[in-house]
Design a protein around this motif. Structure first.
Motif, short mmCIF file in Angstrom:
data_model
loop_
_atom_site.label_atom_id
_atom_site.label_comp_id
_atom_site.label_asym_id
_atom_site.label_seq_id
_atom_site.Cartn_x
_atom_site.Cartn_y
_atom_site.Cartn_z
N PRO A 50 -0.26 0.08 -15.99
CA PRO A 50 -1.31 -0.66 -15.18
C PRO A 50 -1.23 -0.21 -13.81
O PRO A 50 -2.12 0.15 -12.98
CB PRO A 50 -0.76 -2.17 -15.28
N SER A 51 0.13 0.25 -13.35
CA SER A 51 0.15 0.69 -11.91
C SER A 51 -0.21 2.07 -11.79
O SER A 51 -0.95 2.37 -10.74
CB SER A 51 1.54 0.74 -11.62
N GLU A 92 -4.09 1.96 -11.64
CA GLU A 92 -4.64 1.30 -10.46
C GLU A 92 -4.65 2.37 -9.57
O GLU A 92 -5.42 2.35 -8.56
CB GLU A 92 -3.79 -0.01 -9.96
N HIS A 93 -3.66 3.27 -9.36
CA HIS A 93 -3.45 4.44 -8.76
C HIS A 93 -4.77 5.29 -8.78
O HIS A 93 -5.33 5.87 -7.84
CB HIS A 93 -2.10 5.16 -8.77
N ARG A 146 -7.57 4.70 -10.11
CA ARG A 146 -8.81 4.04 -9.91
C ARG A 146 -8.99 3.91 -8.35
O ARG A 146 -10.23 4.12 -7.91
CB ARG A 146 -8.86 2.44 -10.46
N SER A 147 -7.83 3.42 -7.61
CA SER A 147 -8.08 3.69 -6.08
C SER A 147 -8.33 4.99 -5.59
O SER A 147 -9.25 5.10 -4.53
CB SER A 147 -6.78 3.30 -5.30
#
Length: 228
Positions: free
Chosen positions: A88-89, A92-93, A95-96
């Motif tokens: 997940p981390s 998210e990285h 996606r950001s």
């Protein structure tokens, strides 16, 4: 039933505004209708040269109808595919990075229209003013290392687009990246090592530092060791 036109098949015409237009087949819809790529030039000679390059490039390629999607649409789909693979981390990285540093510049461009020059311009822009919320006194540009990381993620997304026949080649393959300047290595002198170990004995971390100095293990590797 009409004969299925092969990819790479092209044609030209002169437009009413005086410019020349060419189109080539780059794939087919589910019903067999051709998908065209349109090319424009001011003269017939210039158009012929462009058309010849594209016909050569697209011969044997058969893209799907979804090749018309934008980069932003594809990145959203690709990230959804990665949910089951990435932590997940990490997801998210990724996606950001795509939301803040890629979509604002190239998101609305069609996948088939993205070129190595587009990516090079993107990376140059990020180096100059890519930081979204710079702190007071902080540079507005992203570091070269960060730009390389964004390129790696984008390259992987475009590789998957090639695999799914949305583009015929990855434009990131031939994009020249900003060079990374290596840091100058600083090596302790024998006298500095001796003073360090003397102080380490007083601080209770002598064995830790001695192991690091004598083996070259990284900090994380040493901290993961157990006495037993």
């Amino acid at each position: 039933m009409a004969k299925r036109r092969p990819s790479g098949d092209g044609m030209v015409r002169k437009r009413e505004d005086g410019r020349w237009e060419g189109r080539i087949v780059i794939g087919h819809k589910e019903n067999g209708d051709p998908i065209f790529r349109y090319i424009y030039a001011d003269t017939q000679k210039a158009l012929t040269a462009k058309l010849r390059q594209n016909i050569t490039a697209y011969q044997g390629v058969d893209l799907t109808e979804e090749c018309r999607m934008t980069l932003s649409e594809w990145l959203d789909r690709w990230l959804e595919q990665m949910v089951a693979i990435l932590r997940p981390s990490t997801l998210e990285h990724y996606r950001s990075d795509m939301e803040h540093h890629v979509k604002p510049y190239l998101g609305q461009k069609k996948l088939t229209q993205i070129t190595p020059a587009d990516l090079r311009k993107l990376y140059d822009t990020l180096k100059q003013c890519g930081r979204v919320h710079p702190r007071p006194g902080q540079s507005r540009g992203l570091s070269t290392t960060t730009v390389h990381g964004i390129h790696t993620t984008l390259h992987a997304a475009l590789d998957k687009a090639v695999e799914e026949k949305l583009i015929f080649r990855n434009p990131a393959d031939s994009c020249k990246l900003p060079p990374v300047k290596g840091r100058e290595m600083k090596v302790l002198t024998p006298e500095e090592i001796q003073r360090l170990l003397i102080q380490a004995k007083e601080d209770g971390c002598y064995e830790l530092l001695l192991l690091e100095l004598s083996t070259g293990l990284r900090r994380g590797e040493i901290l993961a060791l157990q006495w037993d």
